[in-house]
Design a protein around this motif. Structure first.
Motif, PDB file in Angstrom:
ATOM      1  N   GLY A 102     160.394  15.434 -16.143  1.00  0.00           N
ATOM      2  CA  GLY A 102     159.876  15.828 -14.840  1.00  0.00           C
ATOM      3  C   GLY A 102     160.343  17.211 -14.442  1.00  0.00           C
ATOM      4  O   GLY A 102     159.560  18.013 -13.897  1.00  0.00           O
ATOM      5  N   PHE A 103     161.617  17.539 -14.687  1.00  0.00           N
ATOM      6  CA  PHE A 103     162.153  18.852 -14.344  1.00  0.00           C
ATOM      7  C   PHE A 103     161.403  19.961 -15.083  1.00  0.00           C
ATOM      8  O   PHE A 103     161.093  21.016 -14.508  1.00  0.00           O
ATOM      9  N   SER A 104     161.102  19.736 -16.353  1.00  0.00           N
ATOM     10  CA  SER A 104     160.393  20.755 -17.146  1.00  0.00           C
ATOM     11  C   SER A 104     159.012  21.037 -16.563  1.00  0.00           C
ATOM     12  O   SER A 104     158.611  22.206 -16.404  1.00  0.00           O
ATOM     13  N   PHE A 105     158.293  19.998 -16.229  1.00  0.00           N
ATOM     14  CA  PHE A 105     156.946  20.188 -15.683  1.00  0.00           C
ATOM     15  C   PHE A 105     156.999  20.854 -14.304  1.00  0.00           C
ATOM     16  O   PHE A 105     156.212  21.763 -14.003  1.00  0.00           O
ATOM     17  N   VAL A 106     157.892  20.390 -13.458  1.00  0.00           N
ATOM     18  CA  VAL A 106     157.950  20.927 -12.093  1.00  0.00           C
ATOM     19  C   VAL A 106     158.353  22.398 -12.108  1.00  0.00           C
ATOM     20  O   VAL A 106     157.733  23.231 -11.415  1.00  0.00           O
ATOM     21  N   CYS A 125     154.831  29.216 -12.622  1.00  0.00           N
ATOM     22  CA  CYS A 125     153.531  29.819 -12.920  1.00  0.00           C
ATOM     23  C   CYS A 125     152.715  30.016 -11.650  1.00  0.00           C
ATOM     24  O   CYS A 125     152.011  31.035 -11.508  1.00  0.00           O
ATOM     25  N   ALA A 126     152.773  29.032 -10.715  1.00  0.00           N
ATOM     26  CA  ALA A 126     152.006  29.174  -9.481  1.00  0.00           C
ATOM     27  C   ALA A 126     152.521  30.335  -8.643  1.00  0.00           C
ATOM     28  O   ALA A 126     151.748  31.205  -8.195  1.00  0.00           O
ATOM     29  N   ILE A 127     153.834  30.394  -8.436  1.00  0.00           N
ATOM     30  CA  ILE A 127     154.406  31.465  -7.612  1.00  0.00           C
ATOM     31  C   ILE A 127     154.305  32.811  -8.326  1.00  0.00           C
ATOM     32  O   ILE A 127     153.933  33.831  -7.729  1.00  0.00           O
ATOM     33  N   GLY A 128     154.628  32.815  -9.639  1.00  0.00           N
ATOM     34  CA  GLY A 128     154.556  34.076 -10.380  1.00  0.00           C
ATOM     35  C   GLY A 128     153.151  34.639 -10.454  1.00  0.00           C
ATOM     36  O   GLY A 128     152.948  35.855 -10.307  1.00  0.00           O
ATOM     37  N   LEU A 182     144.176  40.609 -12.024  1.00  0.00           N
ATOM     38  CA  LEU A 182     143.231  39.534 -11.718  1.00  0.00           C
ATOM     39  C   LEU A 182     143.456  38.325 -12.618  1.00  0.00           C
ATOM     40  O   LEU A 182     143.410  37.166 -12.173  1.00  0.00           O
ATOM     41  N   PHE A 183     143.733  38.586 -13.882  1.00  0.00           N
ATOM     42  CA  PHE A 183     143.968  37.480 -14.823  1.00  0.00           C
ATOM     43  C   PHE A 183     145.160  36.617 -14.385  1.00  0.00           C
ATOM     44  O   PHE A 183     145.073  35.394 -14.338  1.00  0.00           O
ATOM     45  N   TYR A 184     146.269  37.277 -14.058  1.00  0.00           N
ATOM     46  CA  TYR A 184     147.465  36.510 -13.700  1.00  0.00           C
ATOM     47  C   TYR A 184     147.319  35.821 -12.338  1.00  0.00           C
ATOM     48  O   TYR A 184     147.892  34.748 -12.111  1.00  0.00           O
ATOM     49  N   VAL A 185     146.562  36.421 -11.448  1.00  0.00           N
ATOM     50  CA  VAL A 185     146.312  35.758 -10.167  1.00  0.00           C
ATOM     51  C   VAL A 185     145.483  34.497 -10.373  1.00  0.00           C
ATOM     52  O   VAL A 185     145.727  33.451  -9.747  1.00  0.00           O
ATOM     53  N   VAL A 186     144.480  34.566 -11.265  1.00  0.00           N
ATOM     54  CA  VAL A 186     143.681  33.380 -11.565  1.00  0.00           C
ATOM     55  C   VAL A 186     144.559  32.292 -12.184  1.00  0.00           C
ATOM     56  O   VAL A 186     144.436  31.106 -11.850  1.00  0.00           O
ATOM     57  N   ILE A 187     145.451  32.685 -13.087  1.00  0.00           N
ATOM     58  CA  ILE A 187     146.384  31.718 -13.659  1.00  0.00           C
ATOM     59  C   ILE A 187     147.225  31.073 -12.563  1.00  0.00           C
ATOM     60  O   ILE A 187     147.448  29.848 -12.531  1.00  0.00           O
ATOM     61  N   GLY A 188     147.703  31.889 -11.615  1.00  0.00           N
ATOM     62  CA  GLY A 188     148.487  31.344 -10.502  1.00  0.00           C
ATOM     63  C   GLY A 188     147.684  30.391  -9.645  1.00  0.00           C
ATOM     64  O   GLY A 188     148.209  29.360  -9.179  1.00  0.00           O
ATOM     65  N   SER A 228     148.481  26.540  -9.001  1.00  0.00           N
ATOM     66  CA  SER A 228     148.648  26.107  -7.613  1.00  0.00           C
ATOM     67  C   SER A 228     147.743  24.927  -7.295  1.00  0.00           C
ATOM     68  O   SER A 228     148.134  23.999  -6.572  1.00  0.00           O
ATOM     69  N   ALA A 229     146.511  24.952  -7.822  1.00  0.00           N
ATOM     70  CA  ALA A 229     145.581  23.860  -7.555  1.00  0.00           C
ATOM     71  C   ALA A 229     146.033  22.554  -8.178  1.00  0.00           C
ATOM     72  O   ALA A 229     145.762  21.465  -7.647  1.00  0.00           O
ATOM     73  N   THR A 230     146.718  22.647  -9.306  1.00  0.00           N
ATOM     74  CA  THR A 230     147.193  21.425  -9.987  1.00  0.00           C
ATOM     75  C   THR A 230     148.657  21.134  -9.699  1.00  0.00           C
ATOM     76  O   THR A 230     149.221  20.212 -10.299  1.00  0.00           O
TER      77      THR A 230
END
Length: 440
Positions: free
Chosen positions: A138-142, A148-151, A186-192, A196-198
């Motif tokens: 769980g720690f690894s996933f969180v 990734c979301a914040i970055g 733009l690429f990294y924002v889309v990744i974020g 964030s959505a998941t």
């Protein structure tokens, strides 16, 4: 907050009901802190429990291992108490604190060694050793999803701090994108945005995985024990209700047999004798025969009245046709003592509940008329969320009791057979208050 109820302590989860957005964010925060704190706690419990277990097993031959093992079990119990408190907000339900085994003797050593024979104590230690597995997953996933979301979402703020040499094979170039600042950002924002959505479902699943593992070991056996205890209690209640129903039926049959024997049966015997005497008188004394027949007709009417009264006690037609309120109104009108009836209009209930409520009032009014020397009776029938509450109170001499051998014992059996409870308050000289609570 913890609350004590008998022998169990309950840790309640969140009780507030915020708006959906606030509830969403709050749950995300609860799950995140649960997983992030679970990882270091899991490391600590793994080291301590494994060390204590290894030392206890290794030195048990020289008896030093026994107190070490007991201390390890007590330590595991402490971590288990903390974990139950942490699990409750994640699962959103109450998490009970199981009852641990204790020695029945007062000796210090026996009480100290009690955890060695307690299955739940060993399960607590097993959880302390193996909780590191779901905690690590769980720690690894969180951590990954939050990073990734914040970055990704904040990448435009710190892209300028990174070197971007022309020969650098960045991820956008590997995926076929042009190597320029706008495309890269733009690429990294889309990744974020994707992470964030998941974020919520991933964090939620990670927290539930760890919480479910802990709950199954820390509360699974206790929950099974409580379910078995509830099933046994339900079985005992059903047996008591069945026994009460049999007793009430036997009492009702004996009462009906006695009433028929003392009333209609005696009158029918006299009626047969009168008709036989009239038959003999027709040839010798017609006037006396007509008088005998007239008396026989009077006996017939009285017998019919008694039979109707008995039938009303069994199943009055007005109760079946018009309901409980109408039946109680008719019952109050026939009572020899003034009755103040408080019975608002009620929807039709289960026939057995209506019959029991009617029987309670009928039997109570009969006892009041025969024994209480009361001048007024108050009858109240109220329906609430839990059931039907029937109250009969008089200003008589009191002294009524539900003990065996008293007139209300059969009434108590009948109420318990319907799943209800009967209570009587009847101090000498202060009247009687009879209350029956019936389920609906």
């Amino acid at each position: 907050m913890p609350s004590v109820d008998g022998m169990t302590t309950t840790y309640a989860g969140a009780t507030a009901a915020p708006a959906p957005a606030r509830r969403f964010l709050r749950q995300l925060g609860v799950d995140t802190q649960y997983v992030l704190l679970g990882f270091p706690i899991g490391l600590i419990t793994l080291v301590l429990c494994m060390t204590g277990f290894a030392l206890g097993i290794g030195t048990v031959v020289i008896w030093i291992g026994v107190p070490i093992m007991v201390a390890t079990l007590f330590m595991s119990r402490g971590f288990a108490v903390v974990e139950r408190a942490r699990i409750a907000p994640v699962l959103g339900r109450e998490v009970t604190h199981p009852v641990y085994r204790t020695a029945r003797t007062s000796g210090f050593w026996r009480r100290s060694m009690a955890p060695l024979g307690d299955g739940q104590a060993w399960l607590d230690m097993v959880h302390g050793i193996f909780r590191f597995i779901p905690s690590t997953i769980g720690f690894s996933f969180v951590i990954t999803w939050w990073a990734c979301a914040i970055g990704g979402l904040t990448y435009p703020l710190w892209d300028w701090t990174l070197p971007h040499p022309e020969s650098n094979n960045e991820l956008p170039e590997l995926l076929g994108f042009d190597d320029n600042a706008f495309t890269r950002i733009l690429f990294y924002v889309v990744i974020g945005l994707i992470f964030s959505a998941t974020l919520y479902p991933v964090v939620r699943m990670a927290a539930l995985l760890e919480a479910a593992f802990g709950y199954s070991l820390l509360n699974g056996v206790d929950r099974l024990r409580r379910e078995v205890a509830q099933a046994n209690a339900a079985r005992d209640v059903a047996q008591e209700q069945r026994a009460a129903a049999v007793s009430a039926e036997a009492v009702a049959l004996r009462k009906l047999e006695r009433d028929i024997h003392d009333g209609p049966q005696q009158r029918l015997v006299r009626l047969a004798m009168d008709l036989g005497r009239a038959e003999q008188q027709f040839t010798t004394d017609p006037d006396a025969a007509r008088a005998t027949v007239a008396e026989a007709l009077s006996q017939t009417r009285e017998t019919l009245d008694e039979l109707r009264a008995l039938s009303r006690g069994i199943a009055p037609p007005i109760l079946v046709d018009r309901g409980l309120r109408a039946a109680l109104t008719a019952l109050a009108g026939r009572c020899t003592i003034p009755v103040d009836l408080d019975a608002p209009p009620l929807d039709r209930l289960d026939p057995s509940i209506e019959s029991t409520a009617y029987f309670v009032v009928a039997e109570a009014l009969t006892n009041v008329a025969k024994h209480s020397h009361a001048t007024e009776v108050q009858v109240s029938v109220q329906r609430n969320d839990t059931g039907l509450l029937v109250t009969v109170a008089d200003d008589g001499v009191g002294g009524a009791s539900l003990a065996k051998g008293h007139g209300l014992a059969g009434l108590d059996d009948r109420v318990r057979a319907a799943g209800g409870v009967l209570a009587v308050v009847s101090a000498d000289g202060e009247g009687t208050r009879l209350t029956a609570a019936l389920p609906i």
